[in-house]
Design a protein around this motif. Structure first.
Motif, PDB file in Angstrom:
ATOM      1  N   LEU A 166      37.283  45.455  48.726  1.00 10.87           N
ATOM      2  CA  LEU A 166      38.274  46.426  49.197  1.00 10.87           C
ATOM      3  C   LEU A 166      39.297  46.551  47.811  1.00 10.87           C
ATOM      4  O   LEU A 166      39.814  47.728  47.744  1.00 10.87           O
ATOM      5  N   ALA A 167      39.303  45.362  47.129  1.00  9.49           N
ATOM      6  CA  ALA A 167      40.331  45.278  45.935  1.00  9.49           C
ATOM      7  C   ALA A 167      39.794  46.667  45.018  1.00  9.49           C
ATOM      8  O   ALA A 167      40.871  47.170  44.432  1.00  9.49           O
ATOM      9  N   LEU A 168      38.739  46.558  44.878  1.00 10.22           N
ATOM     10  CA  LEU A 168      38.138  47.468  43.618  1.00 10.22           C
ATOM     11  C   LEU A 168      38.328  48.864  44.222  1.00 10.22           C
ATOM     12  O   LEU A 168      38.308  49.927  43.423  1.00 10.22           O
ATOM     13  N   CYS A 169      38.498  49.086  45.785  1.00  8.79           N
ATOM     14  CA  CYS A 169      38.434  50.678  46.120  1.00  8.79           C
ATOM     15  C   CYS A 169      39.835  51.059  45.645  1.00  8.79           C
ATOM     16  O   CYS A 169      39.802  52.378  45.754  1.00  8.79           O
ATOM     17  N   GLY A 170      40.824  50.476  45.233  1.00  6.80           N
ATOM     18  CA  GLY A 170      42.252  50.953  44.769  1.00  6.80           C
ATOM     19  C   GLY A 170      42.304  52.011  43.839  1.00  6.80           C
ATOM     20  O   GLY A 170      42.597  52.960  43.800  1.00  6.80           O
ATOM     21  N   PHE A 171      40.973  51.997  42.987  1.00  7.18           N
ATOM     22  CA  PHE A 171      40.821  52.971  41.921  1.00  7.18           C
ATOM     23  C   PHE A 171      40.768  54.329  42.292  1.00  7.18           C
ATOM     24  O   PHE A 171      40.834  55.163  41.503  1.00  7.18           O
ATOM     25  N   ALA A 207      36.725  37.479  56.075  1.00  5.84           N
ATOM     26  CA  ALA A 207      37.533  38.284  55.521  1.00  5.84           C
ATOM     27  C   ALA A 207      37.563  38.372  54.115  1.00  5.84           C
ATOM     28  O   ALA A 207      37.961  39.417  53.232  1.00  5.84           O
ATOM     29  N   ALA A 208      37.015  37.154  53.339  1.00  5.65           N
ATOM     30  CA  ALA A 208      37.210  37.105  52.000  1.00  5.65           C
ATOM     31  C   ALA A 208      36.073  38.014  51.226  1.00  5.65           C
ATOM     32  O   ALA A 208      36.785  38.742  50.108  1.00  5.65           O
ATOM     33  N   THR A 209      35.052  38.143  51.491  1.00  3.83           N
ATOM     34  CA  THR A 209      34.182  39.148  50.993  1.00  3.83           C
ATOM     35  C   THR A 209      34.596  40.595  50.964  1.00  3.83           C
ATOM     36  O   THR A 209      34.579  41.253  50.051  1.00  3.83           O
ATOM     37  N   VAL A 228      49.287  43.846  47.858  1.00  2.00           N
ATOM     38  CA  VAL A 228      49.474  43.543  46.518  1.00  2.00           C
ATOM     39  C   VAL A 228      49.478  45.292  45.742  1.00  2.00           C
ATOM     40  O   VAL A 228      50.405  45.308  44.849  1.00  2.00           O
ATOM     41  N   ALA A 229      48.361  45.778  46.586  1.00  2.00           N
ATOM     42  CA  ALA A 229      48.459  47.003  45.650  1.00  2.00           C
ATOM     43  C   ALA A 229      49.569  48.009  46.013  1.00  2.00           C
ATOM     44  O   ALA A 229      49.941  48.927  44.678  1.00  2.00           O
ATOM     45  N   GLU A 230      50.106  48.096  46.870  1.00  2.00           N
ATOM     46  CA  GLU A 230      51.249  48.953  47.279  1.00  2.00           C
ATOM     47  C   GLU A 230      52.218  48.625  46.388  1.00  2.00           C
ATOM     48  O   GLU A 230      53.272  49.457  46.085  1.00  2.00           O
ATOM     49  N   LEU A 231      52.394  47.465  45.795  1.00  2.00           N
ATOM     50  CA  LEU A 231      53.689  47.306  44.568  1.00  2.00           C
ATOM     51  C   LEU A 231      53.523  48.069  43.604  1.00  2.00           C
ATOM     52  O   LEU A 231      54.685  48.392  42.772  1.00  2.00           O
ATOM     53  N   SER A 276      45.150  48.603  36.866  1.00  2.00           N
ATOM     54  CA  SER A 276      43.734  47.874  36.695  1.00  2.00           C
ATOM     55  C   SER A 276      44.149  46.252  36.865  1.00  2.00           C
ATOM     56  O   SER A 276      42.879  45.698  37.397  1.00  2.00           O
ATOM     57  N   PRO A 277      44.771  45.625  36.338  1.00  2.00           N
ATOM     58  CA  PRO A 277      44.935  44.097  36.335  1.00  2.00           C
ATOM     59  C   PRO A 277      45.182  43.662  37.844  1.00  2.00           C
ATOM     60  O   PRO A 277      44.620  42.668  38.329  1.00  2.00           O
ATOM     61  N   ILE A 278      45.958  44.617  38.512  1.00  4.01           N
ATOM     62  CA  ILE A 278      45.910  44.415  39.714  1.00  4.01           C
ATOM     63  C   ILE A 278      44.783  44.482  40.850  1.00  4.01           C
ATOM     64  O   ILE A 278      44.371  43.416  41.465  1.00  4.01           O
ATOM     65  N   PHE A 279      43.840  45.515  40.650  1.00  4.49           N
ATOM     66  CA  PHE A 279      42.710  45.637  41.398  1.00  4.49           C
ATOM     67  C   PHE A 279      41.614  44.882  41.046  1.00  4.49           C
ATOM     68  O   PHE A 279      40.866  43.924  42.033  1.00  4.49           O
ATOM     69  N   VAL A 280      41.460  44.391  39.628  1.00  2.00           N
ATOM     70  CA  VAL A 280      40.386  43.753  39.063  1.00  2.00           C
ATOM     71  C   VAL A 280      40.644  42.182  39.406  1.00  2.00           C
ATOM     72  O   VAL A 280      39.992  41.580  39.938  1.00  2.00           O
TER      73      VAL A 280
END
Length: 491
Positions: A344-349, A337-339, A263-266, A312-316
């Motif tokens: 990890l999603a918040l690490c994208g910032f 893997a869920a938690t 998702v993030a790389e999009l 921001s909306p992607i990571f959050v």
């Protein structure tokens, strides 16, 4: 992947940059969709241990790819100016790719004779093909971007992705296991290399002669240093988990990381390319006059704010829906893997400052300053993850998040200082982005509570959260910064 024509770097301007961004986004969507589908098939057909083994070998090959690519694509986009410079850069790219592919084969031999693991050894040896093809294709792609032929580049990538997709899916169904994933990757890389080479128009000669050879090597070295550091930041957790917890734990961790990165790389990859096109090196320095300095300062600040608004909306949002998304996409067996995915999603910032800073510092001629910051951040990541490695998956993910917070702060600090911006103005921009992100959290969490209260399934819950949270975010952003919404629409 790219091509070369005997022309200097042209300035595509805002319109061309936005069009390039849209094409790159289309390519990333196709790439991520195909890879995600293959990943879903693999996750449902392979055990976490098998998937973890593949992830470990792939991480090693990714390091060799980083060394082989060595920033040659960015060098060609931003530094080379004629056919002689281009041939020099591409010759160096071919030599580094060949060297790294040989290293990959030697690594396979070490795995075979030292650890007596035939499967891991064969996987490593076969990865040498991608280590050879991918960096060369990446270097050639700089020519296509420089010539404003991004659509051709994207179409070549899409053709390769589709071919690799069918090979991987077919071989997974046929029972090839992890080798199905590798064969699909090899097919994809070979097709992309061939198509990019044919479209580039570059057929040699191989030469190391160029009046700016020193500048080419220096720029490549700085970019390579940054990429190695970034690679260590992104992959040290994989190696630490493999060392302390074994392949199965790596499988869970990489599954979470794969969902997040898909998702993030999009947004991050199109943003990276747009940033390079907007801030690539020119003969006129942005610090020559007070007006130029002011314009450059505003461009840097506007690009940073736009990227924060876009990501921001992607990571959050991804952090909010990660648990349901894991269950929907790869099944309940991957629950651990869920938690990890939520954290990890918040690490994208953490990577946002470097996405903007890399082309900006290259244009300012101070890339080495970014290298020092990235090196510090990498050391922090290595220390945090190494200390947390033996305490389990969640501890490693939490350590990655903590180190990412440090990376974001240090990256923002050096970016603000070198572009001449006022931290208070940038801080105000961040607050304007943070407020809609907070509203997204509240609205998406409320939607999840209503879904659970009405016993709505995970798939529909994810859809409702995305719809309500996204609408709330965009609506508030439009009220606070309508100019940013207009810029997002133009991308």
């Amino acid at each position: 992947m790219q091509a070369v024509e005997d022309i200097g770097p042209s300035d595509p301007g805002p319109t061309s940059s936005h069009a390039s961004g849209r094409w790159i986004l289309v390519g990333r969507i196709v790439s991520q969709a195909s890879q995600l589908i293959v990943f879903i098939f693999a996750a449902r057909l392979l055990t976490p241990s098998a998937f973890g083994l593949f992830a470990l070998v792939a991480a090693i090959s990714a390091l060799l790819f980083t060394l082989g690519a060595a920033g040659w694509r960015e060098v060609i986009i931003s530094t080379t100016r004629d056919a002689l410079d281009t041939s020099c850069a591409l010759t160096m790219a071919i030599l580094t790719s060949l060297t790294m592919s040989v290293v990959c084969v030697l690594s396979a031999a070490i795995v075979h004779f030292v650890w007596q693991d035939d499967q891991a050894s064969l996987l490593t040896a076969l990865f040498a093909i991608t280590v050879l093809c991918s960096p060369i294709a990446s270097a050639l792609s700089g020519l296509l971007v420089r010539a404003d032929r991004v659509p051709i580049l994207v179409i070549s990538g899409i053709i390769g992705e589709i071919a690799g997709f069918f090979f991987a899916i077919g071989l997974l169904i046929a029972g090839w296991g992890v080798f199905a994933l590798l064969v699909g990757k090899i097919v994809q890389q070979i097709i992309v290399l061939v198509l990019t080479f044919l479209q580039s128009g570059w057929y040699g000669p191989l030469s190391l002669q160029s009046p700016i050879k020193v500048s080419i090597v220096r720029t490549s070295a700085h970019i390579l240093a940054n990429r190695i550091i970034t690679f260590l930041q992104g992959n040290i957790s994989t190696f630490a988990i493999g060392l302390f917890l074994g392949p199965a734990a790596v499988g869970f961790f990489r599954a979470a990381d794969r969902i997040v990165s898909a998702v993030a790389e999009l947004v991050t990859e199109p943003a990276r390319m747009i940033a390079w096109l907007q801030f690539r090196a020119t003969d006129d320095r942005p610090t020559t006059t007070s007006r130029a300095r002011a314009r450059f300062r505003e461009e840097a600040r506007a690009s940073l704010t736009l990227l924060l608004t876009l990501t921001s909306p992607i990571f959050v949002g991804l952090a909010l829906i990660a648990d349901d998304l894991i269950e929907v996409v790869i099944g309940p067996n991957w629950g651990p893997a869920a938690t990890v995915a939520e954290l990890l999603a918040l690490c994208g910032f953490a990577f946002i400052p470097s996405i903007i800073a890399e082309p900006i510092f290259s244009r300012l001629g101070c890339v080495e300053k970014l290298s020092r910051v990235l090196f510090f951040n990498a050391i922090v990541m290595i220390v945090f993850v190494s200390l947390a490695g033996k305490f389990g998956l969640i501890s490693v993910a939490a350590a990655v998040l903590a180190a990412s917070c440090v990376s974001f702060v240090t990256g923002m600090r050096v970016l603000i200082r070198e572009t001449g911006n006022d931290w208070r103005e940038v801080g105000a921009d961040i607050v304007r982005v943070a407020l809609p992100a907070f509203v997204l959290v509240v609205s998406a969490s409320g939607a999840e509570w209503l879904s659970e209260a009405n016993e709505i399934g995970s798939t529909l819950t994810v859809a409702v959260q995305i719809a309500i949270g996204g609408a709330a975010y965009l609506g508030l952003v439009y009220l606070l910064r309508p100019d940013l919404v207009r810029q997002l629409v133009k991308l």
